[in-house]
Scaffold this motif. Structure first.
Motif, PDB file in Angstrom:
ATOM      1  N   LEU A   1      49.878  44.773  48.446  1.00 42.19           N
ATOM      2  CA  LEU A   1      49.227  45.780  47.603  1.00 42.19           C
ATOM      3  C   LEU A   1      49.053  47.088  48.360  1.00 42.19           C
ATOM      4  O   LEU A   1      49.248  48.177  47.806  1.00 42.19           O
ATOM      5  CB  LEU A   1      47.860  45.263  47.139  1.00 42.19           C
TER       6      LEU A   1
ATOM      7  N   ALA B   1      44.156  48.220  42.567  1.00 42.43           N
ATOM      8  CA  ALA B   1      44.848  47.490  43.635  1.00 42.43           C
ATOM      9  C   ALA B   1      44.120  47.646  44.964  1.00 42.43           C
ATOM     10  O   ALA B   1      44.059  46.701  45.766  1.00 42.43           O
ATOM     11  CB  ALA B   1      46.289  47.986  43.757  1.00 42.43           C
TER      12      ALA B   1
ATOM     13  N   VAL C   1      54.344  44.207  43.194  1.00 39.35           N
ATOM     14  CA  VAL C   1      52.948  44.637  43.138  1.00 39.35           C
ATOM     15  C   VAL C   1      52.249  44.052  41.923  1.00 39.35           C
ATOM     16  O   VAL C   1      51.113  43.563  42.014  1.00 39.35           O
ATOM     17  CB  VAL C   1      52.853  46.175  43.144  1.00 39.35           C
TER      18      VAL C   1
END
Length: 474
Positions: free
Chosen positions: A212, A238, A414
């Motif tokens: 991340l 994130a 991600v």
């Protein structure tokens, strides 16, 4: 030496073997831990160890002094000397340049010259954690909560013990130094649980947090103008997951490592993003720091035992200083004060309306709304926490609320890690415990194979270069 490195795996194996070879003899096993802790810290730079030794020596003499004195005035003077000297080390090496820059800005309009060149002092890794743990031990001894007198060697080892020295958790005396006299034992089940906890920490750090961070958070916070508002929002979310999985990973490995030497550290996190208000959040996030601030700052200030305005002031002071503890920049104090202000609003609301019942037809609705609101506040205020300057945070906020759409720069990896992070965070803890028990019941050769497969899986899932733990900077 990072916890998630092969170097640490070799180091831990050697220390583990030496420790249990001499564990029946107190000073031999403590000697192994002291040498290991010195070597571990020296892998960064050995110079701060001298500073830590001197600071501990001052505190140790003060403790001896007030233990032997019958005069309340002398006792208060000695505990004050210990606390002020310890905080003096923290302020000198961590905040000197921040104070200098502040004075330059404030006094320049008055024509008063202040040194403009940075002091350039070395900031010892883990200084903030060392300071808070050192103060807690002095105060606990002063309050009589730690009865047995310890040697300087034990006092120093308590502060330098390598699993918690660099990034916590802040360990109370009852969980470490008061266990030094006990002959340690380690069953196969206890060792298996420790290894399972270490493996979980490795996965959290290398598979989730680092992906991340490098895959989205770093580039977006580095140049927010190059990304859409939607991408900035995803990056802000994130970052909150990166921070949690990075820091809780370190705590997992620290707890697991300490368990391998027969010590039990308290939990440092309890699924904080399921909190339904900010008070609940801070009872779940970095628990060792939150309880330290409560026991050694908020309550000594009077806590909520004083008038309501004073209680709100105590809350703001605690959160402001708790924020500033994170870094030598006023933006950290602003971040802490923002949390304190919102907590003050919540407390005033409770005073006026009373705390809402935890059960009833609307309880789940209130809890759900509170969870969403709390997570939103945490994510948005962390923009200040993550940005290098307040100006940069302003740019990030401006881009965030601009309203531009598009998520082309958020990769599949991600998105996958965000989904894994969210799902694992809401998964009942009982499932993780059951997985740990299953691991413990495996034969030792099978456990070894599982750990190797986890390592290979981590290496295969991400080619991201190993990154330092976020809380090393604090």
């Amino acid at each position: 030496m990072y916890f998630h490195s092969l170097q640490f795996a070799f180091f831990l194996t050697v220390v583990f073997a030496l420790y249990w070879a001499v564990h029946q003899h107190k000073w031999a096993r403590l000697g192994v831990l002291m040498v290991a802790s010195v070597i571990f810290y020296s892998m960064w730079t050995p110079l701060p160890l001298l500073l830590f030794a001197v600071a501990t020596g001052i505190n140790h003499l003060c403790i001896k002094g007030f233990r032997r004195s019958q005069s309340p005035g002398v006792r208060k003077t000695l505990v004050t000397v210990a606390i002020v000297s310890t905080l003096g080390v923290l302020c000198t090496f961590k905040y000197a340049d921040m104070f200098r820059e502040t004075l330059v800005v404030l006094l320049a309009p008055l024509g008063i010259h202040v040194r403009t060149e940075p002091f350039g002092l070395l900031l010892p890794v883990g200084l903030s954690f060392f300071t808070f743990q050192a103060i807690s031990y002095v105060v606990d001894c002063y309050r009589g909560e730690v009865q047995q007198e310890r040697t300087y060697f034990e006092h120093l080892l308590y502060l330098l013990f390598f699993p918690h020295l660099v990034a916590g958790p802040i360990v109370r005396a009852s969980h470490l130094i008061e266990r030094f006299d006990d002959t340690p034992s380690l069953t196969a089940e206890e060792g298996g649980r420790g290894m399972y906890r270490i493996a979980m920490g490795m996965v959290k750090k290398l598979v989730i947090a680092d992906v991340l961070g490098s895959g989205l958070v770093d580039p977006v916070f580095g140049s927010p103008d190059a990304y859409t508002s939607a991408e900035c929002l995803v990056a802000a979310v994130a970052y909150s997951f990166e921070l949690y999985f990075d820091f809780s990973a370190y705590s997992d490995i620290a707890i697991g490592t300490a368990a391998l030497f027969g010590f039990k550290f308290e939990e440092n996190f309890n699924r904080p993003y399921l909190a339904t208000n900010l008070f609940d959040f801070w009872s779940r996030w970095h628990i060792s720091l939150s309880t330290w601030l409560r026991d050694y700052l908020y309550r000594p200030l009077g806590g909520n035992r004083v008038s309501k305005p004073r209680a709100l002031l105590n809350l703001m002071i605690t959160m402001g200083l708790g924020g500033l503890w994170h870094g030598a920049d006023w933006r950290f104090a602003i971040w802490g004060l923002a949390h304190g202000a919102m907590e003050a609003v919540i407390r005033v609301w409770w005073w006026v309306t009373g705390k809402p019942p935890k059960e009833g037809p609307m309880a789940k609705v209130r809890a759900g709304l509170g969870l969403v609101a709390t997570f939103t506040v945490v994510v948005l205020t962390r923009v200040v926490f993550r940005s290098p300057t307040l100006e940069h945070a302003g740019e990030m906020y401006a881009r965030l609320f601009e309203g531009s759409m598009g998520l082309a720069n958020v990769s599949t990896l991600v998105w996958t890690m965000l989904a894994v992070a969210a799902v694992s965070h809401v998964t009942p803890l009982s499932l993780f415990h059951k997985a740990g028990e299953l691991f413990v019941r495996m034969p030792v050769p099978v456990r070894a194979v599982v750990l190797v497969l986890v390592g290979l899986g981590v290496r295969h899932l991400t080619s991201v270069e190993a990154r330092p733990y976020v809380y090393f900077q604090f």
